[in-house]
Motif scaffolding. Structure first.
Motif, mmCIF file in Angstrom:
data_model
loop_
_atom_site.group_PDB
_atom_site.id
_atom_site.type_symbol
_atom_site.label_atom_id
_atom_site.label_comp_id
_atom_site.label_asym_id
_atom_site.label_seq_id
_atom_site.Cartn_x
_atom_site.Cartn_y
_atom_site.Cartn_z
ATOM 1 N N GLY A 164 3.412 22.016 5.142
ATOM 2 C CA GLY A 164 2.468 21.501 5.666
ATOM 3 C C GLY A 164 1.671 20.563 4.466
ATOM 4 O O GLY A 164 1.171 19.558 4.203
ATOM 5 N N TYR A 165 1.574 21.557 3.204
ATOM 6 C CA TYR A 165 0.736 21.046 1.943
ATOM 7 C C TYR A 165 1.714 19.599 1.527
ATOM 8 O O TYR A 165 1.046 18.796 1.387
ATOM 9 N N PHE A 166 3.064 19.868 1.325
ATOM 10 C CA PHE A 166 3.749 18.784 1.009
ATOM 11 C C PHE A 166 3.910 17.700 1.828
ATOM 12 O O PHE A 166 4.156 16.487 1.391
ATOM 13 N N THR A 167 3.737 17.648 3.047
ATOM 14 C CA THR A 167 3.862 16.855 4.103
ATOM 15 C C THR A 167 2.631 15.981 3.877
ATOM 16 O O THR A 167 2.839 14.614 4.147
ATOM 17 N N GLU A 168 1.471 16.651 3.913
ATOM 18 C CA GLU A 168 0.178 16.047 3.772
ATOM 19 C C GLU A 168 -0.037 15.187 2.446
ATOM 20 O O GLU A 168 -0.584 14.282 2.413
ATOM 21 N N ASN A 169 0.422 15.710 1.450
ATOM 22 C CA ASN A 169 0.175 15.330 0.063
ATOM 23 C C ASN A 169 1.559 14.918 -0.408
ATOM 24 O O ASN A 169 2.043 15.526 -1.346
ATOM 25 N N GLY A 170 1.949 13.989 -0.008
ATOM 26 C CA GLY A 170 3.418 13.331 -0.393
ATOM 27 C C GLY A 170 3.284 13.172 -2.085
ATOM 28 O O GLY A 170 2.511 13.030 -2.880
ATOM 29 N N PRO A 171 4.651 12.981 -2.446
ATOM 30 C CA PRO A 171 4.691 12.596 -4.039
ATOM 31 C C PRO A 171 4.055 11.445 -4.434
ATOM 32 O O PRO A 171 3.739 11.032 -5.644
ATOM 33 N N GLU A 172 3.703 10.456 -3.574
ATOM 34 C CA GLU A 172 3.210 9.233 -3.942
ATOM 35 C C GLU A 172 1.930 9.298 -4.404
ATOM 36 O O GLU A 172 1.271 8.333 -5.262
ATOM 37 N N ASP A 173 0.969 10.326 -3.950
ATOM 38 C CA ASP A 173 -0.252 10.430 -4.727
ATOM 39 C C ASP A 173 -0.401 11.409 -5.931
ATOM 40 O O ASP A 173 -1.405 11.789 -6.335
ATOM 41 N N GLY A 174 0.526 11.795 -6.555
ATOM 42 C CA GLY A 174 0.784 12.387 -7.741
ATOM 43 C C GLY A 174 0.715 13.725 -7.472
ATOM 44 O O GLY A 174 0.471 14.616 -8.646
#
Length: 176
Positions: A164-174
């Protein structure tokens, strides 16, 4: 008026019969000299103290010298000179050492650390021990003193929270 007569050989006037008197009369003067030489007051006092300790060990002999303070002064200066040599040697050794550049953590490591920090302690410990330390569920259960079913529950909940953390905070926001 009572006149006291000294038994045995006369003591030189420069050397107080009592070591405490001798110490009090000469410590400060020797410590100040060493401070001027070393530039470090604490080190100067330590070395002066060491010189007096060495003198005390031999006080029965040294107290008979014409100038016992000369002995203490010589010992103190020898200690100071040895100290400076050791410092110089250490500085030269450090100067010859190569500076090792270690790269900082990669972005994925930073993202994983941030994500793990969001988990409760038990889930975080289970995830780290299982996925990073390669321990089995049984080994983790034994190490943390919990039933295997509890460890499996921590792993399941921890993985779900990380997903859930990585889905909400994808790689595009660093942050991942």
């Amino acid at each position: 008026m009572t006149v006291r007569h000294q038994t045995g050989p006369p003591r030189p006037a420069a050397a107080p019969a009592d070591f405490t008197d001798f110490y009090q009369a000469h410590f400060h003067r020797i410590a100040v000299q060493l401070y001027a030489y070393l530039g470090d007051d604490a080190e100067a006092q330590d070395l002066a103290q060491e010189a007096f300790c060495r003198t005390l060990e031999r006080w029965s002999r040294i107290s008979g010298y014409d100038d016992p303070s000369a002995f203490v002064r010589r010992v103190a200066w020898n200690l100071a000179t040895s100290r400076l040599r050791r410092v110089r040697t250490a500085v030269r050794h450090l100067a010859r050492q190569r500076e090792e550049h270690v790269p900082g953590p990669q972005p994925d490591r930073v993202a994983l650390t941030r994500a793990l920090a969001t988990l409760p302690a038990n889930q975080r410990r289970a995830i780290v021990l299982h996925h990073l330390a390669q321990l089995t569920v049984a080994e983790i259960a034994e190490q943390v003193g919990a039933p295997e079913g509890t460890v499996r529950s921590w792993l399941s909940r921890g993985r779900a929270a990380l997903a859930g953390y990585f889905t909400e905070n994808g790689p595009e926001d660093g942050r991942a």
